[in-house]
Design an enzyme around this catalytic site. Structure first.
Site, PDB file in Angstrom:
ATOM      1  CG  ASP A  82      44.476  36.564  32.649  1.00  0.00           C
ATOM      2  OD1 ASP A  82      45.337  37.435  32.892  1.00  0.00           O
ATOM      3  OD2 ASP A  82      43.822  35.976  33.534  1.00  0.00           O
ATOM      4  CD  GLU A 134      52.858  39.109  36.683  1.00  0.00           C
ATOM      5  OE1 GLU A 134      51.862  38.819  35.997  1.00  0.00           O
ATOM      6  OE2 GLU A 134      53.020  38.698  37.840  1.00  0.00           O
ATOM      7  N   GLY A 212      45.194  39.654  40.478  1.00  0.00           N
ATOM      8  CA  GLY A 212      44.820  39.178  41.800  1.00  0.00           C
ATOM      9  C   GLY A 212      44.029  40.227  42.559  1.00  0.00           C
ATOM     10  CG  ASN A 254      43.841  41.276  35.480  1.00  0.00           C
ATOM     11  OD1 ASN A 254      43.616  42.273  34.815  1.00  0.00           O
ATOM     12  ND2 ASN A 254      44.734  40.365  35.136  1.00  0.00           N
ATOM     13  CB  SER A 257      38.573  35.121  42.840  1.00  0.00           C
ATOM     14  OG  SER A 257      39.767  34.433  42.541  1.00  0.00           O
TER      15      SER A 257
HETATM   16  P1  13P Z   1      41.624  37.170  41.163  1.00  0.00           P
HETATM   17  O1  13P Z   1      41.924  35.734  41.486  1.00  0.00           O
HETATM   18  O2  13P Z   1      41.909  38.076  42.304  1.00  0.00           O
HETATM   19  O3  13P Z   1      40.261  37.378  40.617  1.00  0.00           O
HETATM   20  O4  13P Z   1      42.663  37.616  40.009  1.00  0.00           O
HETATM   21  C1  13P Z   1      42.378  37.365  38.665  1.00  0.00           C
HETATM   22  C2  13P Z   1      43.555  37.634  37.783  1.00  0.00           C
HETATM   23  O5  13P Z   1      44.547  38.237  38.141  1.00  0.00           O
HETATM   24  C3  13P Z   1      43.453  37.134  36.406  1.00  0.00           C
HETATM   25  O6  13P Z   1      44.631  37.325  35.708  1.00  0.00           O
HETATM   26  O1  G3H Z   2      44.993  34.548  36.896  1.00  0.00           O
HETATM   27  C1  G3H Z   2      44.436  33.572  36.427  1.00  0.00           C
HETATM   28  C2  G3H Z   2      43.041  33.643  35.968  1.00  0.00           C
HETATM   29  O2  G3H Z   2      42.177  33.851  37.053  1.00  0.00           O
HETATM   30  C3  G3H Z   2      42.653  32.472  35.129  1.00  0.00           C
HETATM   31  O3  G3H Z   2      42.513  31.325  35.856  1.00  0.00           O
HETATM   32  O4  G3H Z   2      43.795  29.591  34.584  1.00  0.00           O
HETATM   33  O5  G3H Z   2      41.960  28.985  36.193  1.00  0.00           O
HETATM   34  O6  G3H Z   2      41.422  30.040  34.006  1.00  0.00           O
HETATM   35  P1  G3H Z   2      42.433  29.884  35.105  1.00  0.00           P
HETATM   36 ZN    ZN Z   3      46.399  37.211  36.907  1.00  0.00          ZN
END
Ligand code: 13P
Ligand code: G3H
Ligand code: ZN
Length: 309
Positions: A82, A134, A212, A254, A257
């Site tokens: 990710d 992206e 997000g 994704n 959170s």
């Molecule tokens: P959230 O913060 O909405 O869960 O998004 C996670 C995300 O985009 C990880 O790449």
């Molecule tokens: O978009 C980001 C992911 O939620 C990962 O978050 O870098 O805190 O592990 P992190």
């Molecule tokens: Zn993300």
């Protein structure tokens, strides 16, 4: 079943009008909660690992735990990087057994984003790995990803054909108003479905990714606030909007959170109810159960990928 890429998964999801959940993993309880939910619902799954997760848990631990989850569930699972920040991190994940990587060049000028993405795509495709790129920039804050509202920008549909053609990427994350973290909207949530529609007209059949995309489940925010936390104003993407996106070109949604909120809410509740407990298995079981229930809910009521494994 060995680890798979997302190629077939996305094709079926696009045609079927549903999306695959891409859940961020950092430890064993999170991996078990998610994969047990997917098993119960017979759902295909993407487990994604950020740079921060690799630093926290180490690549080898995450990889071995995901291999264990596959042995335990026999589900088609993709292991995905990710927000890959550079070629070297993507290469390290490809060499280390990931089946999918994201190269996030969304902060770069168009030509530089193309050049970096193309380099990752060439290496990944030579190794049978797929690449998410992206275009456009989400706002929000998570450990390794920080973008202010002023620096965020919507994806420009005019750019997507040139970007996808010149890079050869396999899927594209776009910015339509979602943001990372638990505070996504001040006031009424709004997403630019017109941009999603335009992008999908220009790239017919091409899998689109929504970052997000946590709904910041109010029950868990309330639980955290009730048991000593402080998250006033937390707000996510309404589930109806996510279902709409999943019925369109969005094939990957994704979610990080919502996992954090479920985990933390359950742990806070556990300690409030059992101040004498100090065996980690007691409160981590509650966290894992919370994640399992939350992910089942997402699979059935938001993503629509139940029964699609
Ligand atoms: P959230 O913060 O909405 O869960 O998004 C996670 C995300 O985009 C990880 O790449
Ligand atoms: O978009 C980001 C992911 O939620 C990962 O978050 O870098 O805190 O592990 P992190
Ligand atoms: Zn993300």
């Amino acid at each position: 079943m060995p680890l798979v890429t997302s190629k077939e998964m996305f094709k079926k999801a696009y045609e079927g009008g549903y999306a695959i959940g891409a859940f961020n993993v950092n430890n064993m309880e999170i991996i078990q909660g998610i994969t047990e939910a997917a098993k119960l619902e017979n759902a295909p799954l993407i487990l994604q690992v950020s740079k921060g997760a690799r630093a926290y848990a180490k690549h080898v631990y995450l990889m071995k735990m995901i291999e264990a989850a596959i042995a335990d569930t026999d589900l088609p699972i993709v292991v995905h990087l990710d927000h890959g920040p550079d070629f070297e991190t993507c290469k390290s994940c490809i060499d280390g057994g990931f089946t999918s990587v994201m190269i996030d060049g969304s902060h770069l000028p168009f030509e530089e984003n193309i050049a970096q993405t193309k380099k990752v795509v060439e290496y990944a495709h030579d190794h049978g790995v797929v690449v998410e790129a992206e275009l456009g920039r989400l706002a929000g804050v998570e450990d390794e990803v920080k973008v202010s509202a002023e620096d965020s920008s919507y994806t420009q549909p005019d750019e997507v054909v040139e970007f996808a053609t010149r890079t050869g990427c396999d899927s594209l994350a776009i910015a339509i108003g979602t943001s990372h973290g638990a505070f996504k909207f001040k006031g009424e949530p709004k997403l630019r479905f017109d941009i999603l529609e335009e992008v999908s007209k220009r790239l017919p059949g091409f899998p689109i990714v929504l970052h997000g995309a946590s709904s910041v489940i109010p029950e868990y925010v309330d639980m955290i606030n009730q048991y000593g936390g402080n998250m006033p104003g937390a707000q996510g993407v309404p589930e109806a909007m996510l279902r709409q996106a999943a019925s369109m070109a969005v094939c990957k949604i994704n979610i990080d959170s919502d996992l954090r909120l479920a985990f933390t809410g359950e742990v806070r509740k556990h300690f409030a109810e059992h101040p004498d407990h100090f065996d980690p298995r007691q409160y981590l079981s509650d966290a894992r159960d919370g994640i399992r229930g939350m992910v089942r809910h997402k699979i059935v009521n938001v993503l629509g990928c139940n029964g699609k494994a």
